[in-house]
Enzyme design. Structure first.
Site, PDB file in Angstrom:
ATOM      1  N   LYS A   1      42.569  -3.834  52.896  1.00  0.00           N
ATOM      2  CA  LYS A   1      42.400  -5.431  52.388  1.00  0.00           C
ATOM      3  C   LYS A   1      43.334  -6.313  53.590  1.00  0.00           C
ATOM      4  CE  LYS A   1      44.609  -7.570  48.253  1.00  0.00           C
ATOM      5  NZ  LYS A   1      45.177  -7.327  47.015  1.00  0.00           N
TER       6      LYS A   1
ATOM      7  N   GLU B   1      48.691   3.137  59.758  1.00  0.00           N
ATOM      8  CA  GLU B   1      48.133   4.338  59.387  1.00  0.00           C
ATOM      9  C   GLU B   1      46.841   4.100  60.049  1.00  0.00           C
ATOM     10  OE1 GLU B   1      50.435   3.355  56.842  1.00  0.00           O
ATOM     11  OE2 GLU B   1      51.506   5.246  56.569  1.00  0.00           O
TER      12      GLU B   1
ATOM     13  N   GLY C   1      44.847  -3.121  45.751  1.00  0.00           N
ATOM     14  CA  GLY C   1      44.885  -1.862  46.789  1.00  0.00           C
ATOM     15  C   GLY C   1      44.192  -0.639  45.752  1.00  0.00           C
ATOM     16  N   ARG C   2      45.044  -0.401  44.646  1.00  0.00           N
ATOM     17  CA  ARG C   2      45.044   0.794  43.438  1.00  0.00           C
ATOM     18  C   ARG C   2      44.065   0.357  42.707  1.00  0.00           C
ATOM     19  NH1 ARG C   2      49.742  -1.646  43.601  1.00  0.00           N
ATOM     20  NH2 ARG C   2      50.597  -2.139  41.714  1.00  0.00           N
TER      21      ARG C   2
ATOM     22  N   GLU D   1      52.985   3.881  41.475  1.00  0.00           N
ATOM     23  CA  GLU D   1      52.877   2.599  42.014  1.00  0.00           C
ATOM     24  C   GLU D   1      52.992   1.042  41.379  1.00  0.00           C
ATOM     25  OE1 GLU D   1      51.804   2.434  46.959  1.00  0.00           O
ATOM     26  OE2 GLU D   1      50.016   1.064  45.948  1.00  0.00           O
TER      27      GLU D   1
ATOM     28  N   HIS E   1      47.878  29.472  36.554  1.00  0.00           N
ATOM     29  CA  HIS E   1      48.113  30.490  37.537  1.00  0.00           C
ATOM     30  C   HIS E   1      49.664  30.498  37.897  1.00  0.00           C
ATOM     31  CE1 HIS E   1      45.194  33.328  35.677  1.00  0.00           C
ATOM     32  NE2 HIS E   1      44.874  32.372  36.154  1.00  0.00           N
TER      33      HIS E   1
ATOM     34  N   LYS F   1      58.750   0.369  55.387  1.00  0.00           N
ATOM     35  CA  LYS F   1      57.563   0.494  56.872  1.00  0.00           C
ATOM     36  C   LYS F   1      58.322  -0.485  57.354  1.00  0.00           C
ATOM     37  CE  LYS F   1      53.606  -0.857  53.633  1.00  0.00           C
ATOM     38  NZ  LYS F   1      53.009  -1.440  53.188  1.00  0.00           N
TER      39      LYS F   1
HETATM   40  C1  G6Q Z   1      47.779  -0.463  46.908  1.00  0.00           C
HETATM   41  C2  G6Q Z   1      49.061  -0.425  46.866  1.00  0.00           C
HETATM   42  C3  G6Q Z   1      48.351   0.681  48.677  1.00  0.00           C
HETATM   43  C4  G6Q Z   1      47.635  -0.225  49.868  1.00  0.00           C
HETATM   44  C5  G6Q Z   1      47.682   0.399  50.839  1.00  0.00           C
HETATM   45  C6  G6Q Z   1      46.597   0.161  52.291  1.00  0.00           C
HETATM   46  O1  G6Q Z   1      47.948  -1.018  45.119  1.00  0.00           O
HETATM   47  O2  G6Q Z   1      48.399  -1.571  47.910  1.00  0.00           O
HETATM   48  O3  G6Q Z   1      48.292   1.552  48.449  1.00  0.00           O
HETATM   49  O4  G6Q Z   1      46.173   0.178  48.774  1.00  0.00           O
HETATM   50  O5  G6Q Z   1      49.533   0.237  51.280  1.00  0.00           O
HETATM   51  O6  G6Q Z   1      46.539  -1.261  52.253  1.00  0.00           O
HETATM   52  P1  G6Q Z   1      44.931  -2.014  53.291  1.00  0.00           P
HETATM   53  O7  G6Q Z   1      44.442  -1.327  52.303  1.00  0.00           O
HETATM   54  O8  G6Q Z   1      45.562  -3.301  53.092  1.00  0.00           O
HETATM   55  O9  G6Q Z   1      45.143  -1.138  54.663  1.00  0.00           O
END
Ligand code: G6Q
Length: 554
Positions: free
Chosen positions: A208, A214, A269-270, A355, A386, A514
Site C-alpha cells: 500500500k 521487508e 491493509g488487513r 490488529e 493431536h 519499526k
Molecule cells: C494491516 C496493516 C499491515 C500492512 C503491512 C504492509 O492492516 O496495515 O499489516 O498491511 O504493514 O504494509 P504495506 O502494504 O504498506 O507494505
C-alpha cells in the site's frame, strides 16, 4: 457517526454481568435438555453456510441483552457510518470502505466528493485483462516464454489475505503457480526463487505504502536476481508489476506505471484482499473465481444490512464473542477449520482481529477498563487434535472455539472425508458433553480394571465438558463460501470494535518496533558508536554479543 459510549456504563452491561452468574451455574447439557428445539432455535443460514450457535453458553435472554447492548452502544449507527463512507478511522482520517470493493456498484459512494465506483470498476477490469493475458499465455516474458510462476512480495495485509485464499482454494488453481514472499529473512526469498526460472517468473510487488522495509528489501533482491539472468533493465516491465496507493514510489522503483494496479487509503491493509492486493488470486485462480469470491463477500454484506439482530450472523458472532470475553472470562478464541487447505485461516484472522481490536485506549482517548480483542489462534483439524486439544478439553482455561467444515470434499478419495467430518463432530460433542466420573468408572469396570486401578486413574480421565463451540458448516469449499465466511468474520470484528468503543482500523501498536528497528540497524551494520549511549543494558548487551558473533566490534 460513531457514538463513543463506554459499554461498561450501559444498562445492558450490568444485566449481562448478573446473567453471567446464572449461566455459569447452568450447563450446556441442561440447556439442551430444557429445550428440545435448541438446535433449530439457535442455527442460522446464509446461502449454503449453516452457523450452529446452539453449543454456546447462551440462552434467549443473553441474546436479548446483547441486542440491548448493541442498541445502547450505537452499533447500527456505526455500521451505517462505515457503509456510508464516513471517516470512521479517525486517528488516520480515513473512511473504511473495503466492502465497497465487492459491491459491484450496487451503492453509490463518494469519498472527498468523488465517486469511488468507477475507479473500483476500472481496476477490476484492469485485473481481468491482465490475468486473462497471463493465463492465456499472451503475456510473454523477456525471452518470449510464457509466465508460469507469480511471486507476490508483500507483508501483513499485503500478504496474508492472498496467501490464505490461494491456499484455501487449491482445487481452483490453474497452471500459473503463485508463491508468497513476506519475511525480510533472506531465507524466504532465496528458498522461493532458487528453483524458479527468471524467464517465466513475474513479480507482484504488493505494498500500500510502497515503503515497507521487508517488502522493499525483498523487491530489490528480486530485481537483482532477475537482472542476474540474461534480462536487462528494460525487461523489468515484463516481469514486475505493482499493487499500491503510491504511484511516485512505484515509478521510483522502476516499474512502468501502466503495470501498476491501484487501491486507495480507504482500504485497510488487513481488509485489502478484496482489492488489487488480490491480483495474484485473479491470476492463479482465474478472474471468474476471484469475482465469485467478491460476490460471496457481498452476499454477507447484504445479509448484515438486511437481517434483524436475531437472524444476523455477524451480529450473533460479535455478541457471543463479547459475552465470552467480557462476562465469562475468555482470553482467547480458537478457529479450527476441518479443511486442510484453510491452514492459514486462523493466522489470517489473527491479524484481522488482533490488529483491529488489540487496543487499550477508547475512542475518547481514555484508558480502557474492560477487555477488548481476544487472542486468536488455531490450526486445522484433525492435526490440532493431536497437538493442543488436550488443553481445550481438560486444561484450566476457558476457550470458546469456532469449528469450520464442509459437507462435500473436493477430493473424493476413499473414506477420508467421512473420517474428517466424524472427527469434527466428535470434538465439538466431546467439548460440550465431557465425561463424568460415573461414566469413566463404568467404562473402566467394563474393561475389567481393578477397583484400585479405577480409584487411582479415573480422576484423570474425567472431562468436565461444558466447553462452548460454534460449528460453521458449508456445502463445499468454494470461492463464494470463502468470501462469505471472511466477510462474516470481518463484520464480527467491526461490530465488536464499535461496542468496545475502540478504533478498529488503525494499528499504532506496530509502529514503535519499526522505529526502534531503524535505530538498531546502523548498530548492526557497524556504522555507529551510538550503542554505548542510546540503549538499555539488555538491548546493548545483545547488540554487542551479536556483533561479536558476526565478527563486528562495537
Ligand atoms: C494491516 C496493516 C499491515 C500492512 C503491512 C504492509 O492492516 O496495515 O499489516 O498491511 O504493514 O504494509 P504495506 O502494504 O504498506 O507494505
Amino acid at each position: 457517526m460513531l457514538q463513543n459510549i463506554n459499554p461498561s456504563q450501559t444498562k445492558a452491561w450490568e444485566k449481562l454481568k448478573q446473567k453471567a452468574e446464572e449461566i455459569k451455574a447452568s450447563s450446556l447439557k441442561d440447556l439442551f435438555k430444557s429445550d428440545p428445539q435448541r438446535f433449530e432455535r439457535l442455527t442460522r443460514n446464509h446461502e449454503s453456510l449453516l452457523f450452529d450457535f446452539s453449543k454456546n453458553l447462551i440462552d434467549e435472554e443473553v441474546l436479548m441483552l446483547l441486542k440491548q447492548l448493541f442498541a445502547e452502544c450505537g452499533v447500527e449507527a456505526g455500521l451505517k457510518a462505515m457503509f456510508d463512507g464516513e471517516k470512521i478511522n479517525e486517528t488516520e482520517g480515513r473512511a473504511v470502505l473495503h466492502s465497497q470493493l465487492r459491491n459491484f456498484g450496487a451503492r453509490a459512494i463518494e469519498v472527498d466528493g468523488a465517486s469511488i465506483n468507477e475507479p473500483i470498476a476500472a481496476v477490476l477490469e484492469q485485473m481481468q485483462d491482465f490475468s486473462d493475458l497471463l493465463i492465456s499465455g499472451n503475456w510473454k516474458g523477456f525471452s518470449g516464454k510464457t509466465i508460469k510462476h507469480i511471486v507476490n512480495i508483500g507483508i501483513g495485509g499485503s500478504d496474508l489475505g492472498p496467501l490464505m485464499v490461494y491456499e484455501a482454494l487449491k482445487p481452483y488453481h490453474n497452471h500459473i503457480k503463485c508463491h508468497y514472499v513476506s519475511n525480510v529473512d533472506a531465507a524466504h526469498i532465496h528458498e522461493t526463487l532458487k528453483d524458479l526460472d527468471p524467464e517465466q517468473t513475474l513479480f507482484i510487488i504488493a505494498s500500500k505504502t510502497f515503503s515497507t522495509q521487508e517488502t522493499m528489501t525483498n523487491a530489490h533482491s528480486a530485481r537483482a536476481w532477475f537482472l542476474r539472468s540474461d534480462a536487462s533493465e528494460k525487461d523489468i516491465a515484463k516481469h514486475f508489476v505493482a499493487v499500491s496507493t503510491n504511484r511516485e514510489k512505484v515509478v521510483d522503483f522502476g516499474i512502468d506505471p501502466s503495470n501498476m494496479f491501484v487501491f486507495w487509503d480507504w482500504v485497510g491493509g488487513r481488509y485489502s484482499v478484496w482489492s488489487a492486493i488480490g491480483l495474484s488470486l485473479a491470476c492463479g485462480l482465474g478472474y471468474k473465481n476471484f469475482e465469485k469470491f467478491l460476490r460471496g463477500g457481498k452476499g454477507m454484506d447484504d445479509h448484515l444490512a438486511q437481517s434483524e439482530f436475531d437472524q444476523n450472523i455477524p451480529m450473533l458472532m460479535a455478541g457471543i464473542g463479547i459475552w465470552y470475553v467480557n462476562f465469562l472470562g475468555a482470553e482467547s478464541e480458537a478457529i479450527i477449520p476441518y479443511d486442510q487447505n484453510m491452514h492459514r485461516f486462523a493466522a489470517y484472522f489473527q491479524q484481522g482481529n488482533m490488529e483491529s481490536n488489540g487496543k487499550d485506549t477508547d475512542r475518547n482517548g481514555d484508558p480502557i477498563t474492560y477487555h477488548t480483542g481476544p487472542i486468536i489462534w488455531g490450526e486445522p483439524g484433525t492435526n490440532g487434535q493431536h497437538a493442543f486439544f488436550q488443553l481445550m478439553h481438560q486444561g484450566s482455561r476457558f476457550i470458546p472455539a469456532d469449528f469450520i467444515a464442509f459437507a462435500e470434499s473436493h477430493y473424493p478419495i476413499g473414506d477420508h472425508h467421512s473420517k474428517l467430518l466424524s472427527n469434527f463432530l466428535a470434538q465439538t460433542e466431546a467439548l460440550m458433553v465431557g465425561k463424568t466420573a460415573e461414566e469413566v468408572e463404568a467404562e473402566m469396570q467394563a474393561r475389567g480394571d481393578s477397583p484400585e486401578q479405577i480409584a487411582k486413574v479415573s480422576p484423570f480421565r474425567v472431562f468436565k465438558g461444558n466447553r462452548p463451540s460454534t460449528s460453521i458448516v458449508g456445502a463445499k469449499s468454494t470461492p463464494e463460501a470463502l468470501g462469505a465466511l471472511i466477510a462474516a468474520y470481518e463484520h464480527k470484528i467491526f461490530i465488536q470494535g464499535i461496542v468496545w468503543n475502540i478504533y478498529s482500523f488503525d494499528q499504532w501498536g506496530v509502529e514503535l518496533g519499526k522505529q526502534l528497528a531503524n535505530t538498531i540497524l546502523p548498530l548492526l551494520e557497524n556504522q555507529s558508536e551510538e550503542v554505548e549511549i542510546s540503549k538499555d543494558a539488555s538491548t546493548k548487551g545483545l547488540i554487542k554479543y551479536i556483533n561479536r558473533l558476526r565478527g563486528k566490534n562495537n
